[in-house]
Design a protein around this motif. Sequence first.
Motif, PDB file in Angstrom:
ATOM      1  N   SER A 197       0.865  -1.182   0.000  1.00  0.00           N
ATOM      2  CA  SER A 197       0.000   0.000   0.000  1.00  0.00           C
ATOM      3  C   SER A 197       0.899   1.228   0.000  1.00  0.00           C
ATOM      4  O   SER A 197       2.109   1.115   0.214  1.00  0.00           O
ATOM      5  N   PRO A 198       0.333   2.432  -0.229  1.00  0.00           N
ATOM      6  CA  PRO A 198       1.181   3.625  -0.219  1.00  0.00           C
ATOM      7  C   PRO A 198       1.904   3.853   1.104  1.00  0.00           C
ATOM      8  O   PRO A 198       2.936   4.511   1.134  1.00  0.00           O
ATOM      9  N   LEU A 199       1.382   3.301   2.202  1.00  0.00           N
ATOM     10  CA  LEU A 199       1.955   3.565   3.517  1.00  0.00           C
ATOM     11  C   LEU A 199       2.578   2.350   4.185  1.00  0.00           C
ATOM     12  O   LEU A 199       3.174   2.483   5.252  1.00  0.00           O
ATOM     13  N   ALA A 200       2.452   1.165   3.615  1.00  0.00           N
ATOM     14  CA  ALA A 200       2.818  -0.043   4.362  1.00  0.00           C
ATOM     15  C   ALA A 200       3.664  -0.999   3.534  1.00  0.00           C
ATOM     16  O   ALA A 200       3.510  -1.112   2.314  1.00  0.00           O
ATOM     17  N   THR A 201       4.542  -1.705   4.227  1.00  0.00           N
ATOM     18  CA  THR A 201       5.369  -2.750   3.627  1.00  0.00           C
ATOM     19  C   THR A 201       5.360  -3.981   4.516  1.00  0.00           C
ATOM     20  O   THR A 201       5.094  -3.901   5.722  1.00  0.00           O
ATOM     21  N   ILE A 202       5.692  -5.102   3.913  1.00  0.00           N
ATOM     22  CA  ILE A 202       5.858  -6.348   4.648  1.00  0.00           C
ATOM     23  C   ILE A 202       7.188  -6.974   4.218  1.00  0.00           C
ATOM     24  O   ILE A 202       7.560  -6.897   3.041  1.00  0.00           O
ATOM     25  N   GLU A 203       7.913  -7.539   5.168  1.00  0.00           N
ATOM     26  CA  GLU A 203       9.212  -8.139   4.885  1.00  0.00           C
ATOM     27  C   GLU A 203       9.329  -9.500   5.554  1.00  0.00           C
ATOM     28  O   GLU A 203       8.788  -9.695   6.656  1.00  0.00           O
ATOM     29  N   MET A 204      10.035 -10.404   4.892  1.00  0.00           N
ATOM     30  CA  MET A 204      10.414 -11.664   5.504  1.00  0.00           C
ATOM     31  C   MET A 204      11.910 -11.831   5.301  1.00  0.00           C
ATOM     32  O   MET A 204      12.406 -11.756   4.173  1.00  0.00           O
ATOM     33  N   ALA A 205      12.623 -12.025   6.390  1.00  0.00           N
ATOM     34  CA  ALA A 205      14.081 -12.081   6.332  1.00  0.00           C
ATOM     35  C   ALA A 205      14.606 -13.206   7.211  1.00  0.00           C
ATOM     36  O   ALA A 205      13.979 -13.592   8.196  1.00  0.00           O
ATOM     37  N   ALA A 230       5.279  -2.859   8.535  1.00  0.00           N
ATOM     38  CA  ALA A 230       5.524  -1.480   8.952  1.00  0.00           C
ATOM     39  C   ALA A 230       4.553  -0.538   8.257  1.00  0.00           C
ATOM     40  O   ALA A 230       4.270  -0.678   7.065  1.00  0.00           O
ATOM     41  N   VAL A 231       4.045   0.432   9.021  1.00  0.00           N
ATOM     42  CA  VAL A 231       3.181   1.489   8.506  1.00  0.00           C
ATOM     43  C   VAL A 231       3.821   2.817   8.878  1.00  0.00           C
ATOM     44  O   VAL A 231       4.277   2.992  10.016  1.00  0.00           O
ATOM     45  N   ALA A 232       3.849   3.767   7.919  1.00  0.00           N
ATOM     46  CA  ALA A 232       4.533   5.030   8.168  1.00  0.00           C
ATOM     47  C   ALA A 232       3.665   6.208   7.785  1.00  0.00           C
ATOM     48  O   ALA A 232       2.759   6.097   6.953  1.00  0.00           O
ATOM     49  N   VAL A 240      11.057   4.581   7.903  1.00  0.00           N
ATOM     50  CA  VAL A 240      10.594   3.336   8.511  1.00  0.00           C
ATOM     51  C   VAL A 240      10.954   2.165   7.636  1.00  0.00           C
ATOM     52  O   VAL A 240      11.560   1.195   8.058  1.00  0.00           O
ATOM     53  N   ARG A 241      10.574   2.225   6.373  1.00  0.00           N
ATOM     54  CA  ARG A 241      10.956   1.192   5.421  1.00  0.00           C
ATOM     55  C   ARG A 241      11.330   1.896   4.127  1.00  0.00           C
ATOM     56  O   ARG A 241      10.519   2.598   3.539  1.00  0.00           O
TER      57      ARG A 241
END
Length: 242
Positions: A197-205, A230-232, A240-241
């Motif tokens: 989304s314009p404000l959010a990301t998801i990560e797997m590490a 993360a949401v910024a 944030v991301r």
Amino acid sequence: MKHLFRILPLALLSGTPALAQGGGAPMGWLKLSADLPLRGRWTLYSEVESRQSSAQLGTQQLGRLGLRLHIAPSFSLSTGYVLAANEFGPADGPRVPEHRFYQEVTLADMKGPVRASHRLRAEERWLRPLPEAAFRFAPRLRYQLRLVVPLHSGGLLPVGSAYVVGADELFASLGKQKGRSFLEENRASAGLGYRFSPLATIEMAYLHQTQSAGNLGFALARNAVQLSVAVAAPSHRSLVRL
């Protein structure tokens, strides 16, 4: 100069113990964070984490709440409080609280095909080494280098695009050493992220953590698969991301 910042963690790692005990199958870490607008250049940062245990390192639940001042789009100052609950042993062990205050400087470089952020954090911690022990003061410094490579053409990161992420964070003890190394911990990670989304990301590490064991002559180690959401705030997403 910027190349020096990128190779500094690798140089410092050469001084950490070469032998590690532990590791084994990866554990699960879950991290949720939000950077929400307040007024002007200020945002409210909140974070919760849940970290599973291994045979050597106990389970930890952590909550963070802080204020962030955005001096510039790529530069911010933060301060706040952390409450952690540490369990001793792999499961169902005694749980004791840990209190922290922190101050943080973040600098981001958004130009070029590789995006970098540098984070320097000072922590004042009050913790118990054992459940029956009294609280002790254990300040430390943390430096993290984080690199992001967008997989979209042109090095852009629009909604619906993915990126490669890698990070390394060094922990330096400022308290009484008592046989422990000055560089008490390292966390290295690499994985994939997705901007959904314009404000959010998801990560797997995949994350590899080592901790100094002082006079024992080897480090304790833990492998983890970390899932982060993360949401910024709209004008401060890069901090944030990336």
